[in-house]
Design an enzyme around this catalytic site. Structure first.
Site, short mmCIF file in Angstrom:
data_model
loop_
_atom_site.label_atom_id
_atom_site.label_comp_id
_atom_site.label_asym_id
_atom_site.label_seq_id
_atom_site.Cartn_x
_atom_site.Cartn_y
_atom_site.Cartn_z
N GLU A 248 0.85 -1.19 0.00
CA GLU A 248 0.00 0.00 0.00
C GLU A 248 0.89 1.25 0.00
O GLU A 248 1.78 1.36 0.84
CB GLU A 248 -0.90 -0.04 1.24
CG GLU A 248 -1.85 -1.23 1.21
CD GLU A 248 -2.24 -1.74 2.59
OE1 GLU A 248 -2.10 -1.01 3.58
OE2 GLU A 248 -2.71 -2.91 2.67
N GLU B 176 -3.96 -7.08 3.05
CA GLU B 176 -2.69 -7.62 3.54
C GLU B 176 -2.52 -9.12 3.28
O GLU B 176 -1.43 -9.58 2.95
CB GLU B 176 -2.53 -7.33 5.04
CG GLU B 176 -2.23 -5.87 5.38
CD GLU B 176 -3.45 -4.96 5.26
OE1 GLU B 176 -4.59 -5.49 5.18
OE2 GLU B 176 -3.28 -3.73 5.28
N GLN C 225 2.08 -2.33 5.48
CA GLN C 225 2.35 -0.92 5.81
C GLN C 225 2.76 -0.70 7.27
O GLN C 225 3.68 0.04 7.54
CB GLN C 225 1.14 -0.08 5.44
CG GLN C 225 1.47 1.39 5.35
CD GLN C 225 0.38 2.13 4.59
OE1 GLN C 225 -0.72 2.33 5.10
NE2 GLN C 225 0.69 2.55 3.37
N ASP D 68 1.18 -3.43 12.93
CA ASP D 68 -0.13 -3.71 13.54
C ASP D 68 -1.06 -4.43 12.56
O ASP D 68 -1.96 -5.14 12.97
CB ASP D 68 -0.78 -2.40 13.98
CG ASP D 68 0.13 -1.60 14.88
OD1 ASP D 68 -0.13 -1.54 16.08
OD2 ASP D 68 1.13 -1.07 14.38
N TYR D 69 -0.87 -4.20 11.26
CA TYR D 69 -1.77 -4.81 10.27
C TYR D 69 -1.26 -6.14 9.75
O TYR D 69 -1.87 -6.76 8.89
CB TYR D 69 -2.05 -3.81 9.13
CG TYR D 69 -2.46 -2.48 9.69
CD1 TYR D 69 -3.42 -2.44 10.71
CD2 TYR D 69 -1.87 -1.30 9.29
CE1 TYR D 69 -3.77 -1.24 11.30
CE2 TYR D 69 -2.23 -0.09 9.87
CZ TYR D 69 -3.18 -0.06 10.88
OH TYR D 69 -3.52 1.12 11.47
N HIS E 252 -0.87 1.93 15.87
CA HIS E 252 0.33 2.41 15.18
C HIS E 252 1.55 2.34 16.09
O HIS E 252 2.51 3.08 15.92
CB HIS E 252 0.13 3.86 14.69
CG HIS E 252 -0.93 3.97 13.64
ND1 HIS E 252 -2.26 4.06 13.95
CD2 HIS E 252 -0.86 3.97 12.30
CE1 HIS E 252 -2.96 4.13 12.83
NE2 HIS E 252 -2.14 4.07 11.82
#
Ligand SMILES: Cc1ncc(C[n+]2csc(CCOP(=O)(O)OP(=O)(O)O)c2C)c(N)n1
Ligand SMILES: [Mg+2]
Length: 803
Positions: free
Chosen positions: A494, A525, A547, A550-551, A592
């Site tokens: 991304e 993701e 990115q 956390d994701y 984040h």
């Protein structure tokens, strides 16, 4: 009947031979399923899940499948594997029994339950075979729809090979990008998010993928009305159909028992995907499941009488047979005779597979029994007990390795005669030494390109170099060097392309290397990860960017289930040296600032986990990884992109070794172990502690998996006799792993004069902003005070308590 094929005319005789050959494969496959179920129900095999009811469409798919193509499918595809010549009935049964030898069960040497298929992409030494000269199947996994993300990458590889100039390794993987990736999935599994995510992404990317849905209206016992809107997957995917104005899919719907229609549909689908790089969906409906879902249950419990009767009538092999008779390919008598022959053939194969599986174990049983007789004879007080065990063991007609070993280990406890003890303990040790690797080898690459094969190369600096370059520029200039050095390298994620990632670590790279090699992708993701796996399976060197750390949770399932297990579940016959790039650790709030490292390292054993403290170390890891054939996750420090570092002169060349710690400050009082962003706070605290006379040794772990292969941390503890692990994960997260490694693997307990301690974050997610960070994660003051209190315990008069 005459049929055109490759501009040559097929005579009726040729056509007949081809159809009869297909029929043979279908019947053999069905017979394997029927006998397979019996083998489980009589206890010779543990579990069975078979391809009965799905045979005929798979014959059609196999016809359109060419050398160089890849399958990514699921457990119903045995007929396809037989039709492409990659599975024999004997191998089918070897897999069912769990034969631990790849020569017998080439699918996984007994590691996976039957029905999980693979072809071998690698030679003995781990190097690539020429994949353009063989038919390929990526290795199946059990989680439903788990085959989807990698399918996207398998298809995209063709697009890359066709459109990116100058890929020197291409020859073994592609002929002008003509290869199609063929997916299969059950109707119910299309309910999974991974299915829809992949379908959308493949439509966006316009990749050569042919997706088949085997629709038998059920997912185990759950009917389509609970699974799919309108109970019809091709109906609801209609919006994806391409038209004159917009790109999309070609969508076909075909009945699963209609051999002739299936063959022509698959031929058209293959050609569209191969020539035009258009994704195709084939919804194969009206399929059946004659024996029910698996050996765990029976379908009479959930299908009504009408459905069961329909399934009998519309059994695809029965319908194929009727069609063959109707068009005079064979008479009913001829086909019955053929059926009889084929049944015998399968029975024979099953017997051979069983004998090859069981005989070596019986041999082990015999050898042990002979030894035990000798031991019983010599025993003074336990003759009866040992004889009882001997008679129990010898009564087992089809022993498991486990059963043999259990008896040996139990008897060892009752041996008083030293000579007997030596003999039996040696037998046990040898048996385990031979057997354990059959279940535990190949978690990582054993090749001469594994991560341990790369030598450290230090960054070089000009004499007067100052730390005056932003960390993100170090990465950018290093990626630039890598993209020009390795034409097979590509990065996608991304915001990676146009703006050069959210922190400009790829600034200008898309302009320089093109939209295919430096690519923006959708917010998805799991399929970003799958794209990487699929492309890596086909020789490319993808860097998949997630990115923010956390994701990674959206992708961790596929990392854990697919990528991490790949080498293991194929016993080293496939590899996907994917680099996963992400950024994380302390910064801005709940989603984040994450550092769920305990979860990550425990979920992805099989993938290396690298936690560089700055961008030079990170760049060095990328440089190392591109020389290796293993997958790894690299976590860059989110708060490090604007920090200044010295400019290396040898971009693309300096290499950070993997599995090696670095001592950042020597000291004599206590060893502080940490990694990533927290290290800067550790270093600050160490400087402040030195002012008060406490001399800390500071070690950067750098690489959580593999962990400190040279066991340097214990050498430090032998000097300082004290240990504090500082970690921004939750208490008992990564710090528990680190402590386990140091105490148990490195035996550091022997040198400790104080209780080994950990300082971790709070148990909750980190709160927003600077104060949120301060009160959620270990601060420099927390670190200072923790060390100070440990020293207070050692010497209260020199270090009086602070509070
Ligand atoms: C993620 C996940 N959830 C549940 C299961 C258990 N499971 C295995 S197969 C299956 C049904 C699949 O049905 P379908 O996709 O229609 O394939 P079919 O078996 O009918 O060919 C389920 C629920 C699983 N393997 N993976
Ligand atoms: Mg189904």
């Amino acid at each position: 009947m005459i049929k055109e094929k490759n501009n040559t005319t097929l005579t009726f005789e040729d056509f007949k031979t081809e159809v009869l050959n297909d029929y043979r494969i279908a019947v053999i496959s069905r017979e394997c399923s029927l006998l397979g179920r019996k083998e489980v129900l009589t206890g010779k095999a543990k579990f069975g899940i078979f391809g009965d009811g799905k045979e005929v469409p798979q014959l059609a798919m196999a016809k359109a499948f060419k050398n160089g193509d890849f399958r990514s499918g699921y457990y119903r595809d045995q007929t396809f594997m037989m039709a492409i010549g990659e599975l024999t009935p004997k191998q089918f049964f070897a897999g069912l029994y769990g034969h631990t030898d790849l020569d017998f069960d080439p699918m996984s040497a007994g590691r996976q339950m039957g029905g999980h298929f693979v072809t071998h992409s690698l030679n003995e030494d781990g190097s690539w075979k020429d994949l353009t000269k063989q038919k390929n199947s990526s290795s199946d996994i059990s989680p439903t729809a788990g085959q989807m993300p990698r399918l996207l990458g398998l298809a995209q590889a063709s697009k890359i090979y066709r459109n990116v100039e100058g890929i020197t390794i291409k020859d073994k993987f592609s002929v002008n990008g003509n290869e199609v990736a063929w997916g299969t999935i059950g109707n119910a599994s299309t309910s999974e998010g991974l299915f829809f995510e992949t379908i959308n992404a493949a439509g966006v990317l316009q990749v050569p993928m042919v997706m088949s849905v085997w629709d038998d209206e059920y997912g185990i016992s759950v009917h389509a009305k609970h699974q799919t809107t309108k109970e019809n997957i091709s109906e609801i995917l209609k919006g994806y159909q391409r038209d004159e104005d917009s790109k999309g899919y070609e969508i076909f719907r075909v009945k699963g028992w209609d051999y002739a229609e299936l063959v022509s549909t698959y031929e058209r689908a293959g050609a569209i995907a191969r020539e035009e790089h258009i994704p195709v969906l084939i919804h194969v409906n009206e399929l059946t499941q004659p024996q029910g879902h698996s050996t765990s249950g029976s379908h009479e419990r959930y299908k009504n009488a009408e459905r069961l009767a329909w399934e009998k009538d519309f059994d695809c092999i029965r319908q194929m047979r009727l069609w063959m008779i109707a068009i005079n390919i064979a008479s009913p008598e001829e086909l019955s005779e053929l059926d009889f022959e084929l049944k015998k053939e399968v029975l024979e194969a099953k017997k051979e597979a069983w004998n090859s599986f069981i005989n070596p174990i019986i041999e082990d049983q015999k050898n042990l029994l002979a030894l035990l007789e000798q031991i019983a004879e010599a025993s003074i007080n336990h003759k009866d007990r040992i004889r009882k065990y001997i008679s129990e063991l010898s009564a087992i007609k089809a022993p498991l390795k486990k059963e043999i070993l259990v008896y040996a280990r139990k008897i060892l406890r009752f041996i008083e005669v030293p000579n007997s003890k030596v003999l039996l303990s040696q037998w046990i040790t040898n048996f385990i030494a031979v057997t354990q690797p059959k279940f535990s080898s190949n978690l990582h690459s054993d090749s001469d390109q594994n991560v341990f094969s790369v030598k450290k190369v230090l960054p070089e600096y000009a004499d007067n170099a100052k730390a005056d370059l932003d960390g993100r520029m170090i990465l950018r200039d290093n990626f630039d060097a890598l993209f020009s050095k390795y034409p097979e390298t590509l990065i996608f994620g991304e915001d990676v392309g146009n703006i050069g990632d959210v922190n400009q670590g790829l600034e200008g790279m898309q302009e320089k290397y093109g939209e295919l090699r430096v690519a923006d992708v959708g917010i998805r993701e799991a399929t970003i990860l799958g794209q990487g796996i699929g492309m890596a399976l086909r020789g490319l060197r993808p860097i998949a960017e997630i990115q923010y750390l956390d994701y990674l949770l959206y992708a961790i399932q596929i990392m854990s289930d697919d990528l991490a297990t790949l080498q293991y579940r194929t016993v080293g016959k496939q590899k996907a040296p994917l680099i996963i790039r992400t950024r994380g650790h302390r910064l801005e709030g709940i989603w984040h600032s994450g550092s769920p490292m305990g979860m990550i390292i425990n979920a992805i054993r099989g993938i290396h986990v690298l936690v560089p403290r700055d961008m030079t170390q990170a760049a060095g890891f990328y440089n190392t990884l591109l020389e290796c054939d293993e997958p790894a996750l690299v976590i860059e420090c989110l708060n490090g992109y604007r920090l200044k570092e010295k400019t290396p002169l040898n971009f693309g060349e300096f290499k950070t070794p993997i599995g090696v710690v670095e001592t950042l400050k020597e000291g004599s009082d206590i060893t502080l172990v940490s990694y990533g962003s927290t290290l800067r706070l550790v270093q600050q605290a160490a400087a402040e502690l030195l002012d008060l006379g406490i001399d800390c040794e500071v070690i950067d772990i750098q690489s959580l998996l593999p962990f400190d292969i040279n066991k340097d941390i214990v050498k430090s503890i032998a000097k300082t006799n004290r240990l504090l692990v500082i970690d921004e994960d939750v208490p008992g997260g990564a710090s528990a792993f680190i402590l386990q490694q140091i105490l148990e693997e490195q035996d550091a307990y022997r040198y400790l004069d104080s209780k080994p301690q950990t300082l971790a974050a709070k148990a909750h997610r980190p709160a927003y902003g600077t104060d949120g960070d301060y009160f959620s994660k270990p601060s420099a003051e927390d670190i200072f005070e923790k060390v100070y209190s440990m020293m207070n315990e050692v010497n209260p008069s020199k270090f009086p308590s602070l509070y």
